[in-house]
Design an enzyme around this catalytic site. Structure first.
Site, PDB file in Angstrom:
ATOM      1  N   ASN A  65       0.829  -0.916  -0.247  1.00  0.00           N
ATOM      2  CA  ASN A  65       0.230   0.110   0.035  1.00  0.00           C
ATOM      3  C   ASN A  65       1.426   1.220   0.190  1.00  0.00           C
ATOM      4  OD1 ASN A  65       0.551  -0.962   3.256  1.00  0.00           O
ATOM      5  ND2 ASN A  65      -1.076   0.789   4.068  1.00  0.00           N
ATOM      6  N   GLU A  67       1.044   5.741   0.853  1.00  0.00           N
ATOM      7  CA  GLU A  67      -0.227   6.554   1.205  1.00  0.00           C
ATOM      8  C   GLU A  67       0.259   7.971   0.661  1.00  0.00           C
ATOM      9  OE1 GLU A  67      -2.334   4.659   4.495  1.00  0.00           O
ATOM     10  OE2 GLU A  67      -0.568   6.022   5.347  1.00  0.00           O
ATOM     11  N   HIS A  78      -4.357   0.551  -2.444  1.00  0.00           N
ATOM     12  CA  HIS A  78      -4.217  -0.760  -2.079  1.00  0.00           C
ATOM     13  C   HIS A  78      -3.150  -1.429  -2.356  1.00  0.00           C
ATOM     14  CE1 HIS A  78      -8.079   0.573   0.499  1.00  0.00           C
ATOM     15  NE2 HIS A  78      -7.006   1.599  -0.076  1.00  0.00           N
ATOM     16  N   GLU A  80      -3.545  -4.862  -2.873  1.00  0.00           N
ATOM     17  CA  GLU A  80      -3.658  -5.314  -3.442  1.00  0.00           C
ATOM     18  C   GLU A  80      -3.918  -4.591  -4.841  1.00  0.00           C
ATOM     19  OE1 GLU A  80      -5.118  -4.311  -1.064  1.00  0.00           O
ATOM     20  OE2 GLU A  80      -6.478  -6.150  -0.341  1.00  0.00           O
ATOM     21  N   CYS A 105     -10.356  -4.777   1.400  1.00  0.00           N
ATOM     22  CA  CYS A 105     -11.462  -3.818   1.479  1.00  0.00           C
ATOM     23  C   CYS A 105     -12.427  -3.982   0.692  1.00  0.00           C
ATOM     24  CB  CYS A 105     -11.149  -2.762   2.049  1.00  0.00           C
ATOM     25  SG  CYS A 105     -10.644  -1.610  -0.115  1.00  0.00           S
ATOM     26  N   CYS A 108     -11.068  -3.024  -2.505  1.00  0.00           N
ATOM     27  CA  CYS A 108     -10.515  -3.908  -3.167  1.00  0.00           C
ATOM     28  C   CYS A 108     -11.061  -5.341  -3.676  1.00  0.00           C
ATOM     29  CB  CYS A 108      -8.782  -4.402  -2.502  1.00  0.00           C
ATOM     30  SG  CYS A 108      -7.864  -3.580  -2.684  1.00  0.00           S
TER      31      CYS A 108
HETATM   32 ZN   LIG Z   1      -8.641  -1.958  -0.288  1.00  0.00          ZN
END
Ligand SMILES: [Zn+2]
Ligand SMILES: *[C@@H]1O[C@H](CO)[C@@H](O)[C@H](O)[C@H]1NC(C)=O
Ligand SMILES: *[C@@H]1O[C@H](CO)[C@@H](O)[C@H](O)[C@H]1NC(C)=O
Length: 329
Positions: A65, A67, A78, A80, A105, A108
């Site tokens: 991930n 950010e 993310h 994935e 999540c 994803c």
């Molecule tokens: Zn996700």
């Protein structure tokens, strides 16, 4: 084991599984999740997610991930999504299985739904099963009653990871110079550069031409069947290495992956260091695109690498090129 690698060849993966005493490459996926987590770049949450996937060609791919401080959270990538982007960048046609450090999540799960035969994708969550032996479960158990590509597209439409040809082209360099009336848009830095950095202008021109070509190829390969607005970004680091990313749409729109995010994920997967080493970037998208990446792309690039040159180049699509699906309303 090289813990900074984002792709393992099939033979590397096999010998690594053997050397760890694991019966198969499938068993290697959860074993690599923790090293993958160490490669994540989540300076806001400090929550490191690692995803390790097995491609149909036997290669093993890593996703983490990302950010971006100073920007809305929805600009995050993310693990994935990074993983699927990594397969796309390396031309792997299918993801068979993945192990991930935390439950995927909702976005994803939806993003995975963009794949061909998504329900058969096997997923293992390592935090839930630290000691069990391979409790992979299909995506259909994570996302029942899904909404997806086939609610909107023809069955023949290429899906994520499948070859795309958006039939895009740029006007020739000559037309391009004639049309320079705001096209392509020049970054604010350009004028200063022309005044103050004459010696570098020739090189800058070469870099622009290279990035334009790479970004066009990325846009040509973009998965944007819902809006009909493909786009691509290419970035260059201070060593002159180029990385590119294609915009990927989701049928549910919000889980889409922007082209800058895709290029930054490719940059990291390709061994790129700090974002500030990115010195130039180009976005290619259609002129007057209904779904335009330009403003967001500029914002993101300038935030992660404030001194980066940024070019926006408008492309055109051939008649027989990519259109919105006829089923789309
Ligand atoms: Zn996700
Ligand atoms: C992301 O969030 C910002 C601010 O919250 C918003 O303006 C923007 O439209 C959002 N972008 C997407 C792609 O959802
Ligand atoms: C677009 O993709 C197709 C299929 O891979 C390829 O034949 C074509 O040359 C590409 N065009 C550009 C401009 O990259």
């Amino acid at each position: 084991m090289d813990r900074t690698k984002f792709v393992l060849s099939a033979s590397e993966a096999e010998s690594m599984a053997q050397s760890l005493g694991l019966p198969s490459v499938l068993h290697l996926l959860p074993a690599l999740v923790q090293p993958a987590q160490n490669l994540a770049r989540p300076p806001i949450s400090n929550y490191h997610v690692g995803a390790v996937g097995l491609g149909s060609d036997g290669r093993v791919f890593v996703g983490v991930n990302l950010e971006f401080p100073g920007l809305p959270l929805n600009q995050s990538v993310h693990a994935e999504q990074f993983l699927l982007n990594n397969l796309a960048v390396h031309g792997c046609p299918r993801l068979l299985a993945l192990a991930v450090s935390a439950a995927p999540c909702g976005h994803c799960r939806q993003f995975f739904q963009e794949l061909r035969q998504p329900s058969s994708l096997q997923i293992l969550i390592t935090s839930e099963h630290p000691h069990q032996n391979l409790p992979f479960k299909p995506l259909s158990e994570f996302l029942s009653n899904p909404f997806g590509p086939f609610d909107l597209l023809d069955k023949e439409s290429p899906l994520l990871l499948e070859p795309h040809n958006n039939n895009l082209y740029l006007k020739s360099q000559k037309n391009h110079e004639n049309l320079r009336n705001g096209y392509p848009k020049k970054s604010d830095l350009d004028e200063n550069l022309e005044n103050s950095r004459n010696g570098f202008c020739e090189e800058l021109g070469k870099n622009e031409a290279l990035l334009r070509k790479e970004a066009l190829e990325a846009a040509n390969n973009s998965h944007a069947p819902y809006s009909g607005c493909p786009s691509g970004v290419a970035v260059m680091d201070c060593e002159g290495k180029v990385y590119r990313g294609s915009y990927v749409e989701s049928a549910a729109y919000n889980p889409s992956l922007g082209p800058v995010q895709a290029a930054l994920a490719a940059y990291i997967a390709g061994g790129g260091g700090g974002y500030e080493k990115i010195v130039a970037a180009a976005l290619v998208e259609k002129e007057g695109a209904e779904v335009s990446q330009e403003d967001t792309a500029r914002l993101l690039i300038k935030k992660v690498s404030p001194k980066c040159e940024f070019w926006v180049i408008h492309c055109f699509a051939n008649e027989n090129g990519y259109k919105k699906s006829s089923n789309f309303v």
